[in-house]
Write a protein that holds these residues in place. Sequence first.
Motif, mmCIF file in Angstrom:
data_model
loop_
_atom_site.group_PDB
_atom_site.id
_atom_site.type_symbol
_atom_site.label_atom_id
_atom_site.label_comp_id
_atom_site.label_asym_id
_atom_site.label_seq_id
_atom_site.Cartn_x
_atom_site.Cartn_y
_atom_site.Cartn_z
ATOM 1 N N PRO A 65 0.811 -1.049 -0.012
ATOM 2 C CA PRO A 65 0.019 -0.193 -0.117
ATOM 3 C C PRO A 65 0.842 1.172 -0.115
ATOM 4 O O PRO A 65 1.914 1.504 0.473
ATOM 5 N N VAL A 66 0.196 2.173 -0.770
ATOM 6 C CA VAL A 66 1.037 3.621 -0.825
ATOM 7 C C VAL A 66 0.151 4.808 -0.352
ATOM 8 O O VAL A 66 -1.103 4.666 -0.781
ATOM 9 N N ALA A 67 0.966 5.544 0.129
ATOM 10 C CA ALA A 67 -0.087 6.850 0.657
ATOM 11 C C ALA A 67 0.718 8.088 0.072
ATOM 12 O O ALA A 67 1.952 8.042 0.296
ATOM 13 N N ARG A 68 0.241 8.840 -0.648
ATOM 14 C CA ARG A 68 0.645 10.138 -1.165
ATOM 15 C C ARG A 68 -0.088 11.465 -0.509
ATOM 16 O O ARG A 68 -1.140 11.645 -0.604
ATOM 17 N N VAL A 69 0.969 11.854 0.341
ATOM 18 C CA VAL A 69 0.330 13.215 1.012
ATOM 19 C C VAL A 69 0.574 14.421 -0.139
ATOM 20 O O VAL A 69 1.484 14.805 -0.222
ATOM 21 N N VAL A 70 -0.950 14.714 -0.662
ATOM 22 C CA VAL A 70 -0.986 15.719 -1.631
ATOM 23 C C VAL A 70 -1.478 17.090 -1.240
ATOM 24 O O VAL A 70 -1.520 17.985 -1.897
ATOM 25 N N SER A 71 -1.789 17.074 0.056
ATOM 26 C CA SER A 71 -2.286 18.534 0.749
ATOM 27 C C SER A 71 -2.176 18.375 2.074
ATOM 28 O O SER A 71 -2.298 17.470 2.772
ATOM 29 N N CYS A 72 -1.981 19.765 2.553
ATOM 30 C CA CYS A 72 -2.025 19.973 3.927
ATOM 31 C C CYS A 72 -2.031 21.483 4.052
ATOM 32 O O CYS A 72 -1.841 22.505 3.448
ATOM 33 N N GLU A 73 -3.129 21.536 5.350
ATOM 34 C CA GLU A 73 -3.399 22.989 5.500
ATOM 35 C C GLU A 73 -2.360 23.900 5.799
ATOM 36 O O GLU A 73 -2.364 25.003 5.660
ATOM 37 N N THR A 74 -1.054 23.409 6.469
ATOM 38 C CA THR A 74 0.023 24.172 6.628
ATOM 39 C C THR A 74 1.230 23.616 5.811
ATOM 40 O O THR A 74 1.033 22.452 5.598
ATOM 41 N N LYS A 75 2.123 24.413 5.953
ATOM 42 C CA LYS A 75 3.615 23.849 5.587
ATOM 43 C C LYS A 75 3.975 22.775 6.500
ATOM 44 O O LYS A 75 4.224 23.364 7.581
ATOM 45 N N LEU A 76 4.216 21.582 6.197
ATOM 46 C CA LEU A 76 4.999 20.733 7.092
ATOM 47 C C LEU A 76 6.561 20.923 7.250
ATOM 48 O O LEU A 76 7.240 20.746 6.039
ATOM 49 N N ASP A 77 7.076 21.054 8.367
ATOM 50 C CA ASP A 77 8.516 21.198 8.770
ATOM 51 C C ASP A 77 8.966 19.454 8.579
ATOM 52 O O ASP A 77 8.027 18.750 8.736
ATOM 53 N N PRO A 78 10.269 19.390 8.678
ATOM 54 C CA PRO A 78 10.968 18.057 8.580
ATOM 55 C C PRO A 78 10.337 17.435 9.638
ATOM 56 O O PRO A 78 10.266 16.034 9.594
ATOM 57 N N ALA A 79 10.224 17.892 10.759
ATOM 58 C CA ALA A 79 9.731 16.940 12.296
ATOM 59 C C ALA A 79 8.397 16.511 11.809
ATOM 60 O O ALA A 79 7.939 15.422 12.286
ATOM 61 N N GLU A 80 7.274 17.506 11.451
ATOM 62 C CA GLU A 80 6.290 16.906 11.152
ATOM 63 C C GLU A 80 5.889 16.288 10.284
ATOM 64 O O GLU A 80 5.085 15.379 10.159
ATOM 65 N N LYS A 81 6.816 16.251 8.991
ATOM 66 C CA LYS A 81 6.688 15.298 7.991
ATOM 67 C C LYS A 81 7.248 13.734 8.701
ATOM 68 O O LYS A 81 6.491 12.850 8.221
ATOM 69 N N ALA A 82 8.198 13.829 9.568
ATOM 70 C CA ALA A 82 8.431 12.478 9.934
ATOM 71 C C ALA A 82 7.291 11.934 11.101
ATOM 72 O O ALA A 82 7.052 10.774 10.843
ATOM 73 N N VAL A 83 6.403 12.837 11.715
ATOM 74 C CA VAL A 83 5.247 12.382 12.298
ATOM 75 C C VAL A 83 4.141 11.767 11.460
ATOM 76 O O VAL A 83 3.719 10.733 11.828
ATOM 77 N N VAL A 84 4.027 12.515 10.341
ATOM 78 C CA VAL A 84 3.266 12.046 9.442
ATOM 79 C C VAL A 84 3.501 10.723 8.607
ATOM 80 O O VAL A 84 2.793 9.852 8.576
ATOM 81 N N GLU A 85 4.908 10.660 8.306
ATOM 82 C CA GLU A 85 5.120 9.430 7.916
ATOM 83 C C GLU A 85 5.150 8.195 8.858
ATOM 84 O O GLU A 85 4.797 7.039 8.368
ATOM 85 N N ALA A 86 5.434 8.470 10.152
ATOM 86 C CA ALA A 86 5.446 7.391 10.998
ATOM 87 C C ALA A 86 3.814 6.926 11.208
ATOM 88 O O ALA A 86 3.610 5.888 11.372
#
Length: 107
Positions: free
Chosen positions: A71-92
């Motif tokens: 399975p693949v998830a593509r993050v295509v939209s976010c209400e705010t810009k994600l910083d690297p730490a937030e991207k890591a949270v989303v990915e996890a």
Amino acid sequence: MVIHRLDLDVAIYRDRIQVTHRTTRNFADQPAEFGFSSVDSIVAHPRYLEDAIVRAIGKILRRGGFEMLAPVARVVSCETKLDPAEKAVVEAALGEAGMRKVVFEID
């Protein structure tokens, strides 16, 4: 019944997740049962983010006909810009929800 690969577009909003299956265009809108956003971060509470993601994906899966091999998830939209730490949270959170590959298409 046609079996589709689980390839999802994920959009993140304050205390809300929206998931769309790329092939079938099946859509799920999932308000968070427990708020995962804060004033400082859209993904402040990872466990609650994961809960909302799992619920949204579950709505898609209940329609049936999905292959769970890779399975693949593509993050295509976010209400705010994600910083690297937030991207890591989303990915996890997406990984814990069963996604084998996470792609950020919002940069």
